[in-house]
Design an enzyme around this catalytic site. Structure first.
Site, PDB file in Angstrom:
ATOM      1  N   GLN A 103       0.865  -1.057  -0.113  1.00 47.21           N
ATOM      2  CA  GLN A 103       0.153   0.080   0.142  1.00 47.21           C
ATOM      3  C   GLN A 103       0.918   1.076  -0.069  1.00 47.21           C
ATOM      4  OE1 GLN A 103      -3.843   1.922   2.465  1.00 47.21           O
ATOM      5  NE2 GLN A 103      -2.961  -0.047   3.021  1.00 47.21           N
TER       6      GLN A 103
ATOM      7  N   SER B  49      -3.203   4.798  12.305  1.00 46.01           N
ATOM      8  CA  SER B  49      -3.923   4.120  11.228  1.00 46.01           C
ATOM      9  C   SER B  49      -3.429   4.201   9.938  1.00 46.01           C
ATOM     10  CB  SER B  49      -5.470   3.920  11.392  1.00 46.01           C
ATOM     11  OG  SER B  49      -5.920   2.924  10.880  1.00 46.01           O
ATOM     12  N   GLU B  50      -3.091   3.331   9.204  1.00 46.56           N
ATOM     13  CA  GLU B  50      -2.533   3.466   7.647  1.00 46.56           C
ATOM     14  C   GLU B  50      -3.410   4.147   6.810  1.00 46.56           C
ATOM     15  OE1 GLU B  50      -2.105  -0.870   6.440  1.00 46.56           O
ATOM     16  OE2 GLU B  50      -4.195  -0.639   5.738  1.00 46.56           O
ATOM     17  N   ASN B  51      -4.531   4.140   7.103  1.00 44.60           N
ATOM     18  CA  ASN B  51      -5.582   5.050   6.172  1.00 44.60           C
ATOM     19  C   ASN B  51      -5.619   6.447   6.422  1.00 44.60           C
ATOM     20  OD1 ASN B  51      -6.950   3.785   8.385  1.00 44.60           O
ATOM     21  ND2 ASN B  51      -8.907   4.634   7.668  1.00 44.60           N
ATOM     22  N   SER B  91       0.886   9.077   5.363  1.00 44.23           N
ATOM     23  CA  SER B  91       0.755   7.885   6.315  1.00 44.23           C
ATOM     24  C   SER B  91       2.198   6.915   6.045  1.00 44.23           C
ATOM     25  CB  SER B  91      -0.551   7.176   5.988  1.00 44.23           C
ATOM     26  OG  SER B  91      -0.853   6.108   7.053  1.00 44.23           O
TER      27      SER B  91
END
Lengths: 236, 213
Positions: A103, B49-51, B91
């Site tokens: 990601q 949090s990665e988002n 992030s």
């Protein structure tokens, strides 16, 4: 007078060609531009390459586009979801190409395209199956005693993103974690189409608060919050 | 001598005990998420949090869910006062450049050299999905693994070499299981502590690999 505001979703998407590479914002439901994806389904472009974090849920949005056979390839980090059965079936049947990307590499490859970077070295993925492209090992390099993999930028013809507020110059703000891939995708696409819930007069968005400056945005289309699937409002 | 495995809650509490106040921490999906429930009131840890959020708070009460405010597992969460939102590239810059102090991740296997396998079984029918696993494993200053010691069929998740596709090379520094806390050292696995009644020799035998005392 310059106005990037499109009168409708169909007008905003009218010139998307067959074979286009299309970035789609969102992480899970947050920031997913469902109305723009529905518009793309209606518009008819096919043989698409989709760049997104996920590969669709149930049979709406991205999954509906996949189900309609309009997508040739997906570049994403996490296609597997509890309800990603449309993608799963296409993948198992060999009817769709998958380029799986960690990601952070996905975000940075998109950012690199938007920032005019020709490639970058990262430690992420080194020594793993994902340090290959089409089965061939990507270039690696030792830098200060650590091993890095060369990653290339991901460009797109079109980015479909969901923002919260926008003005006629294309300045955007986002709402909470719906921001995710929106700002970097806006930079990486030739044509960025943003849905917004609120159209603002110029200056109404504080210049201190603009997250995506209008230079990265070509079209803005207003979507009423009430008809939004992932609207960010409380669950019904 | 008999011993009792830690429950999932006890394991989460054990991991929480080692996280210092002021640390920037990412808790992976699944078991690691439970660690957040075990910080004392007023103890300030920055959960990422990665988002795209920092300063993540607990789950909202029923009816207060906002689906623009979710965690990496796509569950509704809250934001603490002082928290912030940012885009995905920022992030992951937080991880990649080591701004994040600790990542706590689940695992299928950890090898004696610190290799981690937690993203893919490698099975042909398994849909591969990696998400932020590789970025977290390699990027954080310290990568801790939190997992059950044995698989459901009783095989050790501590191995000499990962048989599953790896997530990161030599990236795990510490492992918390329902049986023991183990460091990954240049000499291999080293026991920090085991549950009462379990000797290092017995743990090594159970793990099918040498664990140094």
């Amino acid at each position: 007078m310059i106005s990037k505001i499109s009168p409708s979703v169909s007008a905003a998407l009218a010139d998307v060609p067959h074979g286009a590479t299309i970035m789609v914002g969102g992480f899970g439901g947050a920031g997913m531009p469902n109305e723009l994806i529905d518009g793309l389904l209606e518009q008819g472009a096919s043989d698409l390459t989709i760049v997104a974090n996920n590969a669709g849920n149930a049979e709406f949005g991205l999954a509906a586009l996949l189900k309609a056979g309009r997508v040739r390839k997906v570049i994403c980090s996490f296609p597997r979801q509890v309800d990603s059965y449309v993608f799963d079936a296409l993948y198992r049947a060999g009817k769709i190409d998958l380029e799986l990307v960690p990601q952070g590499n996905l975000a940075e490859r998109i950012r690199a395209a938007g920032a005019g970077i020709g490639g970058f070295f990262t430690q992420v993925g080194f020594g793993t199956e994902l340090a290959k492209a089409n089965g061939v090992a990507k270039e690696t390099r030792e830098i200060n005693g650590e091993m890095y993999v060369l990653e290339s930028p991901i460009h797109a013809d079109v980015a479909l993103i969901k923002a919260e507020r926008g003005d006629r110059w294309g300045n955007l703000t986002y709402r909470m974690t719906a921001r995710n891939f929106g700002p970097v995708m806006a930079m990486a696409a030739k044509t960025t189409i943003a849905s917004v819930h609120e159209l603002c007069e110029l200056g109404e968005i504080s210049p201190e608060h603009v997250i995506t400056p209008g230079i990265f945005v070509q079209r803005v289309v207003k979507i009423a919050r009430a008809v939004t699937v992932a609207s960010g409002v409380k669950a019904s | 001598m008999s011993y009792t495995k830690l429950t999932r809650e006890q394991l989460a509490a054990r991991v929480a005990k080692d996280i210092p106040e002021g640390a920037y921490v990412n808790l992976g999906i699944g078991l690691p998420t439970m660690v957040a429930n075990h910080f004392a009131a007023g103890f300030e840890v920055f959960l990422q949090s990665e988002n795209g959020l920092l300063g993540m708070g607990p789950a909202p009460s029923k009816g207060d869910e906002d689906y623009d405010l979710i965690n990496a597992g796509k569950q509704p969460v809250t934001l603490l006062p002082g928290g912030s939102f940012f885009h995905s590239a920022d992030s992951f810059a937080m991880m990649r450049a080591g701004h994040l102090d600790i990542a706590v991740l689940g695992a299928f296997q950890v090898a004696a050299n610190g290799d981690l396998a937690n993203w893919h079984t490698g099975s042909k029918d398994d849909i591969p999905a990696v998400g932020g696993a590789m970025d977290l494993a390699v990027g954080a200053k310290q990568t801790w693994v939190m997992m059950e010691h044995l698989t459901k069929s009783g095989e050790s998740k501590l191995v000499s070499r990962c048989s599953y596709p790896i997530t990161g090379v030599n990236c795990v520094s510490r492992i918390y299981t329902d049986l023991a806390v183990i460091d990954v050292t240049p000499d291999g696995f080293r026991l920090v502590e085991a549950v009462a009644g379990l000797s290092c020799d017995a743990l090594s035998a159970l793990s099918n690999i040498a664990i140094l005392e």
